[in-house]
Enzyme design. Structure first.
Site, PDB file in Angstrom:
ATOM      1  N   SER A   6       0.842  -1.198   0.000  1.00  0.00           N
ATOM      2  CA  SER A   6       0.000   0.000   0.000  1.00  0.00           C
ATOM      3  C   SER A   6       0.872   1.241   0.000  1.00  0.00           C
ATOM      4  CB  SER A   6      -0.886   0.023   1.244  1.00  0.00           C
ATOM      5  OG  SER A   6      -1.419   1.329   1.405  1.00  0.00           O
ATOM      6  N   HIS A  31      -1.323  -1.280  -4.136  1.00  0.00           N
ATOM      7  CA  HIS A  31      -2.592  -0.956  -3.476  1.00  0.00           C
ATOM      8  C   HIS A  31      -2.647   0.550  -3.208  1.00  0.00           C
ATOM      9  CE1 HIS A  31      -6.062  -2.156  -0.925  1.00  0.00           C
ATOM     10  NE2 HIS A  31      -5.649  -1.248  -0.062  1.00  0.00           N
ATOM     11  N   ASP A  33      -4.820   3.528  -1.419  1.00  0.00           N
ATOM     12  CA  ASP A  33      -5.835   3.766  -0.391  1.00  0.00           C
ATOM     13  C   ASP A  33      -6.413   5.173  -0.500  1.00  0.00           C
ATOM     14  OD1 ASP A  33      -6.073   1.362   1.195  1.00  0.00           O
ATOM     15  OD2 ASP A  33      -3.985   1.691   1.771  1.00  0.00           O
ATOM     16  N   MET A  35      -9.108   7.879   0.716  1.00  0.00           N
ATOM     17  CA  MET A  35      -9.948   8.211   1.884  1.00  0.00           C
ATOM     18  C   MET A  35     -10.468   9.636   1.744  1.00  0.00           C
ATOM     19  SD  MET A  35      -7.689   6.597   4.964  1.00  0.00           S
ATOM     20  CE  MET A  35      -6.675   5.130   4.732  1.00  0.00           C
ATOM     21  N   HIS A  64      -8.512   1.048  -3.546  1.00  0.00           N
ATOM     22  CA  HIS A  64      -9.423   0.784  -2.420  1.00  0.00           C
ATOM     23  C   HIS A  64     -10.106   2.093  -2.043  1.00  0.00           C
ATOM     24  CE1 HIS A  64      -9.587  -0.600   2.114  1.00  0.00           C
ATOM     25  NE2 HIS A  64     -10.792  -0.476   1.586  1.00  0.00           N
ATOM     26  N   MET A  66     -12.221   4.155   0.135  1.00  0.00           N
ATOM     27  CA  MET A  66     -12.840   4.307   1.464  1.00  0.00           C
ATOM     28  C   MET A  66     -13.531   5.658   1.475  1.00  0.00           C
ATOM     29  SD  MET A  66      -9.653   2.682   3.552  1.00  0.00           S
ATOM     30  CE  MET A  66      -8.582   3.006   2.165  1.00  0.00           C
ATOM     31  N   MET A 135     -11.337  -6.400   5.712  1.00  0.00           N
ATOM     32  CA  MET A 135     -10.571  -5.411   6.486  1.00  0.00           C
ATOM     33  C   MET A 135     -10.195  -6.038   7.822  1.00  0.00           C
ATOM     34  SD  MET A 135     -10.137  -2.599   4.760  1.00  0.00           S
ATOM     35  CE  MET A 135      -9.167  -1.934   6.093  1.00  0.00           C
ATOM     36  N   PHE A 141      -6.418   4.398   8.693  1.00  0.00           N
ATOM     37  CA  PHE A 141      -5.007   4.719   8.944  1.00  0.00           C
ATOM     38  C   PHE A 141      -4.145   3.495   8.689  1.00  0.00           C
ATOM     39  CE2 PHE A 141      -7.680   7.359  11.576  1.00  0.00           C
ATOM     40  CZ  PHE A 141      -7.197   8.635  11.282  1.00  0.00           C
ATOM     41  N   GLY A 142      -2.915   3.747   8.229  1.00  0.00           N
ATOM     42  CA  GLY A 142      -1.931   2.685   8.157  1.00  0.00           C
ATOM     43  C   GLY A 142      -1.353   2.444   9.542  1.00  0.00           C
ATOM     44  N   GLY A 143      -0.668   1.345   9.697  1.00  0.00           N
ATOM     45  CA  GLY A 143       0.087   1.093  10.927  1.00  0.00           C
ATOM     46  C   GLY A 143      -0.727   0.673  12.134  1.00  0.00           C
ATOM     47  N   ASP A 173      -6.524  -6.789   4.395  1.00  0.00           N
ATOM     48  CA  ASP A 173      -5.940  -5.443   4.429  1.00  0.00           C
ATOM     49  C   ASP A 173      -5.990  -4.887   5.842  1.00  0.00           C
ATOM     50  OD1 ASP A 173      -5.075  -2.884   3.856  1.00  0.00           O
ATOM     51  OD2 ASP A 173      -6.835  -2.330   2.658  1.00  0.00           O
ATOM     52  N   GLY A 174      -4.806  -4.598   6.379  1.00  0.00           N
ATOM     53  CA  GLY A 174      -4.700  -3.934   7.676  1.00  0.00           C
ATOM     54  C   GLY A 174      -3.883  -4.740   8.666  1.00  0.00           C
ATOM     55  N   SER A 196       2.779  -0.578   6.177  1.00  0.00           N
ATOM     56  CA  SER A 196       3.952  -0.363   7.025  1.00  0.00           C
ATOM     57  C   SER A 196       4.937  -1.532   6.975  1.00  0.00           C
ATOM     58  CB  SER A 196       3.545  -0.040   8.463  1.00  0.00           C
ATOM     59  OG  SER A 196       2.343  -0.649   8.806  1.00  0.00           O
TER      60      SER A 196
HETATM   61  C1  DX5 Z   1      -6.365   1.039   6.088  1.00  0.00           C
HETATM   62  C2  DX5 Z   1      -5.939   0.856   4.633  1.00  0.00           C
HETATM   63  C3  DX5 Z   1      -4.825  -0.133   4.520  1.00  0.00           C
HETATM   64  C4  DX5 Z   1      -3.595   0.284   5.238  1.00  0.00           C
HETATM   65  C5  DX5 Z   1      -2.629  -0.825   5.323  1.00  0.00           C
HETATM   66  O1  DX5 Z   1      -7.420   1.895   6.174  1.00  0.00           O
HETATM   67  O2  DX5 Z   1      -7.005   0.399   3.848  1.00  0.00           O
HETATM   68  O3  DX5 Z   1      -4.551  -0.458   3.166  1.00  0.00           O
HETATM   69  O4  DX5 Z   1      -2.971   1.373   4.656  1.00  0.00           O
HETATM   70  O5  DX5 Z   1      -1.558  -0.375   6.090  1.00  0.00           O
HETATM   71  P1  DX5 Z   1      -0.873  -1.299   7.170  1.00  0.00           P
HETATM   72  O6  DX5 Z   1      -0.351  -2.479   6.435  1.00  0.00           O
HETATM   73  O7  DX5 Z   1       0.194  -0.422   7.728  1.00  0.00           O
HETATM   74  O8  DX5 Z   1      -1.925  -1.662   8.169  1.00  0.00           O
HETATM   75 ZN    ZN Z   2      -6.500  -0.519   1.755  1.00  0.00          ZN
END
Ligand code: DX5
Ligand code: ZN
Length: 217
Positions: A6, A31, A33, A35, A64, A66, A135, A141-143, A173-174, A196
């Site tokens: 991602s 990927h 993301d 938002m 993706h 969101m 999900m 958020f990532g991480g 994912d996540g 991450s």
């Molecule tokens: C979360 C996103 C994911 C996210 C994945 O809302 O859809 O794609 O960025 O990041 P990690 O692998 O850091 O959870």
């Molecule tokens: Zn995603």
């Protein structure tokens, strides 16, 4: 197993290099993301960055969405070079029609399920679904930490797809990392998204992808 780094976790000032590094290190998809600050609390990127990623790689761009009312933007992301467009079940009152539109644009259609949405939510649209995205964190958020119950949910999604004879990809994912990747593979996932664990790895995208591949055996 397909790996889909991602770009949310990449250095956006070096987007093209980060995408190229992921590509050269054996990523299968990229990927993206998206938002909107409404469906999820965070704001990220849109068609312009998607188009920039498109210029940087020939890999499948897995977008993706969101966002609320994603129908407004499907054509823009198709134009930007997306290959897969995934919408959230929770954001689409007319999901069947939305998936039809994505396919009419010539793209693969995906359905994402938040942690609180049961896998049965996709049962009646499987004939229009090329990808089911489970999900494993609350999107935004990532991480974030992987929600442990997601592994069982992936198993239930696998059973649902197999029972229907659906060839759809099953994406997670996540919070995916080298510690849970093998269990997700065993549960029946076919695509793992990692932000991450790839771009945040001390060894960069190359180190992150290598660690995931090693964990997958
Ligand atoms: C979360 C996103 C994911 C996210 C994945 O809302 O859809 O794609 O960025 O990041 P990690 O692998 O850091 O959870
Ligand atoms: Zn995603």
């Amino acid at each position: 197993m397909k790996l889909a780094p991602s770009i949310l976790s990449c250095d956006f000032g070096r987007l093209a290099e980060e995408v190229a590094a992921a590509h050269e290190s054996g990523a299968d998809w990229i990927h993206v993301d998206v938002m909107d600050g409404h469906f999820v609390p965070n704001l990220t990127l849109g068609p312009a960055i998607t188009a920039a990623a498109r210029k940087a790689t020939r890999l499948t761009l897995d977008v993706h969405l969101m966002i609320e009312a994603p129908d407004r933007y499907l054509a823009a992301f198709a134009e930007a070079g997306a290959d897969v467009l995934t919408v959230h079940h929770e954001a689409c009152p007319h999901l069947h029609r939305t998936l039809q539109v994505i396919r009419e644009l010539g793209l693969k259609a995906g359905v994402a399920l938040n942690p609180a949405t049961p896998v049965e939510a996709v049962r009646d649209v499987l004939d229009l679904t090329d990808l089911v995205l489970v999900m494993s964190v609350n999107p935004g958020f990532g991480g974030q930490a992987f929600i442990p119950a997601s592994t069982g949910k992936v198993r239930r999604a696998r059973s649902l797809l197999d029972a229907a004879g659906s060839p759809a990809e099953l994406e997670v994912d996540g919070g995916v990392d080298a510690g849970n990747a093998a269990a997700l593979a065993a549960a029946g996932a076919t695509v793992l998204v990692a932000g991450s664990a790839v771009f945040g790895h001390p060894g960069g995208a190359r180190g992150g992808i290598r660690a995931l591949r090693q964990a997958l055996g």
